[in-house]
Design a protein around this motif. Structure first.
Motif, PDB file in Angstrom:
ATOM      1  N   PHE A  24       1.022  -1.936  -0.090  1.00  0.00           N
ATOM      2  CA  PHE A  24      -0.119   0.171   0.375  1.00  0.00           C
ATOM      3  C   PHE A  24       1.065   1.574   0.184  1.00  0.00           C
ATOM      4  CE2 PHE A  24      -3.650  -2.680   0.774  1.00  0.00           C
ATOM      5  CZ  PHE A  24      -4.947  -1.632   0.756  1.00  0.00           C
ATOM      6  N   ALA A  25       1.878   0.821   0.846  1.00  0.00           N
ATOM      7  CA  ALA A  25       2.484   2.220   0.784  1.00  0.00           C
ATOM      8  C   ALA A  25       3.400   2.939  -0.151  1.00  0.00           C
ATOM      9  CB  ALA A  25       3.706   2.315   2.261  1.00  0.00           C
ATOM     10  N   GLU A  26       4.319   2.099  -1.041  1.00  0.00           N
ATOM     11  CA  GLU A  26       4.163   1.607  -2.539  1.00  0.00           C
ATOM     12  C   GLU A  26       3.516   2.476  -3.233  1.00  0.00           C
ATOM     13  OE1 GLU A  26       5.844  -2.238  -3.289  1.00  0.00           O
ATOM     14  OE2 GLU A  26       8.552  -1.629  -2.035  1.00  0.00           O
ATOM     15  N   ALA A  27       2.066   2.219  -2.900  1.00  0.00           N
ATOM     16  CA  ALA A  27       1.358   2.301  -4.703  1.00  0.00           C
ATOM     17  C   ALA A  27       1.086   3.825  -4.086  1.00  0.00           C
ATOM     18  CB  ALA A  27      -0.052   1.383  -4.431  1.00  0.00           C
ATOM     19  N   GLY A  28       1.349   4.375  -2.330  1.00  0.00           N
ATOM     20  CA  GLY A  28       1.149   5.780  -2.330  1.00  0.00           C
ATOM     21  C   GLY A  28      -0.697   6.178  -1.715  1.00  0.00           C
ATOM     22  N   VAL A  29      -0.852   4.825  -1.231  1.00  0.00           N
ATOM     23  CA  VAL A  29      -2.090   4.906  -0.259  1.00  0.00           C
ATOM     24  C   VAL A  29      -2.145   4.458   1.142  1.00  0.00           C
ATOM     25  CG1 VAL A  29      -4.148   3.772  -0.879  1.00  0.00           C
ATOM     26  CG2 VAL A  29      -3.535   4.299  -2.845  1.00  0.00           C
ATOM     27  N   GLY A  30      -3.168   4.829   1.976  1.00  0.00           N
ATOM     28  CA  GLY A  30      -2.976   5.049   3.288  1.00  0.00           C
ATOM     29  C   GLY A  30      -3.662   3.020   3.057  1.00  0.00           C
ATOM     30  N   MET A  31      -3.445   2.616   4.248  1.00  0.00           N
ATOM     31  CA  MET A  31      -3.938   1.400   4.649  1.00  0.00           C
ATOM     32  C   MET A  31      -5.212   1.576   5.095  1.00  0.00           C
ATOM     33  SD  MET A  31      -2.414  -1.122   4.323  1.00  0.00           S
ATOM     34  CE  MET A  31      -2.788  -2.349   6.091  1.00  0.00           C
ATOM     35  N   PRO A  32      -6.120   0.550   4.408  1.00  0.00           N
ATOM     36  CA  PRO A  32      -7.636   0.948   5.911  1.00  0.00           C
ATOM     37  C   PRO A  32      -7.981   0.931   6.541  1.00  0.00           C
ATOM     38  CG  PRO A  32      -7.830  -0.792   3.355  1.00  0.00           C
ATOM     39  CD  PRO A  32      -5.758  -0.815   4.615  1.00  0.00           C
ATOM     40  N   ARG A  33      -8.828   2.042   7.139  1.00  0.00           N
ATOM     41  CA  ARG A  33      -8.843   2.467   8.068  1.00  0.00           C
ATOM     42  C   ARG A  33     -10.303   1.137   9.234  1.00  0.00           C
ATOM     43  NH1 ARG A  33      -8.676   8.229   8.424  1.00  0.00           N
ATOM     44  NH2 ARG A  33     -10.601   7.596   6.735  1.00  0.00           N
ATOM     45  N   ASN A  34     -11.331   0.749   8.021  1.00  0.00           N
ATOM     46  CA  ASN A  34     -12.237   0.462   8.216  1.00  0.00           C
ATOM     47  C   ASN A  34     -12.403  -1.394   8.729  1.00  0.00           C
ATOM     48  OD1 ASN A  34     -14.643  -1.233   9.286  1.00  0.00           O
ATOM     49  ND2 ASN A  34     -15.909   0.123   7.469  1.00  0.00           N
ATOM     50  N   THR A  35     -11.514  -1.617   9.964  1.00  0.00           N
ATOM     51  CA  THR A  35     -10.911  -3.374   9.680  1.00  0.00           C
ATOM     52  C   THR A  35     -10.888  -4.261  10.644  1.00  0.00           C
ATOM     53  OG1 THR A  35      -8.962  -2.452  10.911  1.00  0.00           O
ATOM     54  CG2 THR A  35      -8.890  -2.438   8.597  1.00  0.00           C
ATOM     55  N   ILE A  36     -11.178  -5.749  10.340  1.00  0.00           N
ATOM     56  CA  ILE A  36     -11.031  -6.283  11.367  1.00  0.00           C
ATOM     57  C   ILE A  36     -10.453  -7.789  11.190  1.00  0.00           C
ATOM     58  CG2 ILE A  36     -12.144  -9.259  12.116  1.00  0.00           C
ATOM     59  CD1 ILE A  36     -15.361  -7.956  11.151  1.00  0.00           C
ATOM     60  N   ASP A  37      -9.691  -8.064  12.132  1.00  0.00           N
ATOM     61  CA  ASP A  37      -7.836  -8.299  12.585  1.00  0.00           C
ATOM     62  C   ASP A  37      -8.491  -9.685  12.591  1.00  0.00           C
ATOM     63  OD1 ASP A  37      -7.540  -6.049  11.195  1.00  0.00           O
ATOM     64  OD2 ASP A  37      -5.312  -5.255  12.456  1.00  0.00           O
ATOM     65  N   THR A  38      -7.793 -10.252  12.371  1.00  0.00           N
ATOM     66  CA  THR A  38      -7.958 -12.481  12.619  1.00  0.00           C
ATOM     67  C   THR A  38      -6.474 -12.933  12.231  1.00  0.00           C
ATOM     68  OG1 THR A  38      -8.965 -14.396  13.266  1.00  0.00           O
ATOM     69  CG2 THR A  38      -9.608 -12.846  11.409  1.00  0.00           C
ATOM     70  N   ILE A  39      -6.389 -13.850  12.912  1.00  0.00           N
ATOM     71  CA  ILE A  39      -5.325 -14.820  12.626  1.00  0.00           C
ATOM     72  C   ILE A  39      -6.090 -16.169  12.241  1.00  0.00           C
ATOM     73  CG2 ILE A  39      -4.740 -15.562  14.617  1.00  0.00           C
ATOM     74  CD1 ILE A  39      -1.667 -15.029  13.575  1.00  0.00           C
ATOM     75  N   SER A  40      -7.634 -15.863  13.134  1.00  0.00           N
ATOM     76  CA  SER A  40      -7.515 -17.623  12.462  1.00  0.00           C
ATOM     77  C   SER A  40      -8.710 -17.592  11.879  1.00  0.00           C
ATOM     78  CB  SER A  40      -9.730 -17.651  13.834  1.00  0.00           C
ATOM     79  OG  SER A  40     -10.255 -18.526  12.899  1.00  0.00           O
ATOM     80  N   MET A  41      -8.156 -18.662  10.032  1.00  0.00           N
ATOM     81  CA  MET A  41      -8.077 -18.932   9.219  1.00  0.00           C
ATOM     82  C   MET A  41     -10.045 -19.563   8.903  1.00  0.00           C
ATOM     83  SD  MET A  41      -7.371 -17.817   6.120  1.00  0.00           S
ATOM     84  CE  MET A  41      -6.228 -17.779   6.909  1.00  0.00           C
ATOM     85  N   GLN A  42     -10.608 -19.728  10.462  1.00  0.00           N
ATOM     86  CA  GLN A  42     -11.874 -19.887   9.864  1.00  0.00           C
ATOM     87  C   GLN A  42     -12.994 -18.709   9.882  1.00  0.00           C
ATOM     88  OE1 GLN A  42     -13.704 -22.928  12.726  1.00  0.00           O
ATOM     89  NE2 GLN A  42     -15.426 -23.448  11.334  1.00  0.00           N
ATOM     90  N   THR A  43     -13.004 -17.902  11.047  1.00  0.00           N
ATOM     91  CA  THR A  43     -12.900 -16.766  11.105  1.00  0.00           C
ATOM     92  C   THR A  43     -13.812 -15.602   9.843  1.00  0.00           C
ATOM     93  OG1 THR A  43     -12.852 -16.857  13.243  1.00  0.00           O
ATOM     94  CG2 THR A  43     -13.359 -14.230  12.387  1.00  0.00           C
ATOM     95  N   PHE A  44     -11.540 -15.788   9.610  1.00  0.00           N
ATOM     96  CA  PHE A  44     -11.685 -15.213   7.917  1.00  0.00           C
ATOM     97  C   PHE A  44     -12.594 -15.340   6.579  1.00  0.00           C
ATOM     98  CE2 PHE A  44      -7.600 -12.733   6.642  1.00  0.00           C
ATOM     99  CZ  PHE A  44      -8.077 -12.138   5.737  1.00  0.00           C
ATOM    100  N   LEU A  45     -12.543 -16.512   6.816  1.00  0.00           N
ATOM    101  CA  LEU A  45     -12.879 -16.802   5.399  1.00  0.00           C
ATOM    102  C   LEU A  45     -14.705 -16.946   6.380  1.00  0.00           C
ATOM    103  CD1 LEU A  45     -11.184 -20.126   4.892  1.00  0.00           C
ATOM    104  CD2 LEU A  45     -11.512 -18.178   3.196  1.00  0.00           C
TER     105      LEU A  45
END
Length: 312
Positions: A222-243
């Protein structure tokens, strides 16, 4: 002990010493350690003093309500934990073999590996060794390497995330891990055609947590593309939750191709046409440096390599 040498260390060190160090390290309390070891508190105190006398330094601080390890004690505690994990694995293997089994295999994998490479290899080795007990841990590369170091795993299928790791682990590449940006088939952008990154930034995303290697690579892209990271996010390491969240809600996600290919083929997920690109990074077999694999672990690694060669 005025002069700590290897021969003198081997002469007096016993596994009950290591067990005491590990138990005190976990409890930081003499009374709790004595209870867990089924010993009296005076006996535990005496044993600890003997160990410290032989080593020549204090392992734990004596505070009114706790006994945290000293700086040198941290090193001894880590050694005790690794040695006990190694001994535990040895006992499990021998017990299984004596009872007619094929031993134990403990492997770890990143999410891309557990989606494709590991399941196929597990099925193949179980055909050869039906009574082999296999434990699989799914985690990030950094966590898996820590488990390798602590001898909680025989091998891992993961990737280096830092150059310094090459000094501690051997690596045999298996395959690159390309990523794609996906949404479910009901998402407003599912059939939108080329989409700018600026359009995506303001929409809801589900991401790997901050500090994970994949998140760091995404932030860099994202930084190399000159765009900021999304701010409306859910963060998880659980693949089941992710999918599950990705399929049920209007979310955008970035996942390894190997994990989403079946959902893309069925039409449940759609890839987005965006200029964001992550250079694929190889994942492979990680093992402790200068510690050759044996038995089931060696055969499992050979199966993984044979399968990778057939794909390429």
């Amino acid at each position: 002990m005025s002069d700590l040498s290897f021969s003198s260390f081997c002469g007096w060190l016993k596994f009950r010493h290591l067990l005491l160090i590990d138990t005190l390290g976990r409890t930081c309390n003499m009374h709790l350690a004595a209870e867990q070891m089924n010993l009296s508190q005076p006996a535990v105190s005496k044993m600890l003093k003997e160990i410290e006398s032989l080593l020549g330094f204090a392992l734990f601080e004596r505070r009114p309500r706790s006994m945290p390890p000293t700086a040198l004690g941290e090193h001894v505690l880590r050694y005790a934990q690794i040695a006990l994990n190694d001994a535990r694995s040895f006992v499990e293997q021998i017990s299984s073999l004596r009872e007619g089994g094929h031993g134990y295999l403990k492997v770890g994998g990143i999410f891309a590996a557990t989606a494709v490479a590991l399941p196929e290899a597990i099925l193949q080795i179980k055909q050869r060794w039906p009574l082999l007990s296999i434990e699989v841990v799914e985690q990030t590369s950094n966590h898996l390497m820590k488990m390798l170091e602590e001898k909680k795993l025989d091998l891992a299928v993961a990737r280096f995330t830092d150059q310094s790791q090459q000094q501690r682990y051997d690596f045999q590449p298996l395959a690159p891990e390309p990523f794609c940006i996906v949404v479910n088939d009901r998402h407003p952008l599912a059939n939108a055609g080329p989409t700018s990154l600026q359009q995506l930034v303001d929409l809801p995303w589900i991401l790997y947590p901050v500090g994970t290697p994949i998140r760091a690579r995404m932030e860099l892209a994202f930084a190399e593309a000159g765009v900021g990271m999304p701010r409306n996010t859910i963060d998880t390491i659980s693949m089941q939750t992710f999918l599950q969240v990705l399929q049920r809600g209007p979310m955008i996600g970035m996942l390894p191709n190997a994990m989403v290919d079946p959902l893309l083929e069925s039409g449940q997920l759609k890839t987005l046409d965006t200029p964001l690109h992550l250079v694929p990074q190889d994942y492979g077999i990680l093992t402790r440096k200068d510690e050759p694999l044996v038995g089931a672990a060696l055969e499992f690694a050979e199966i993984l390599k044979d399968n990778a060669r057939q794909i390429t």
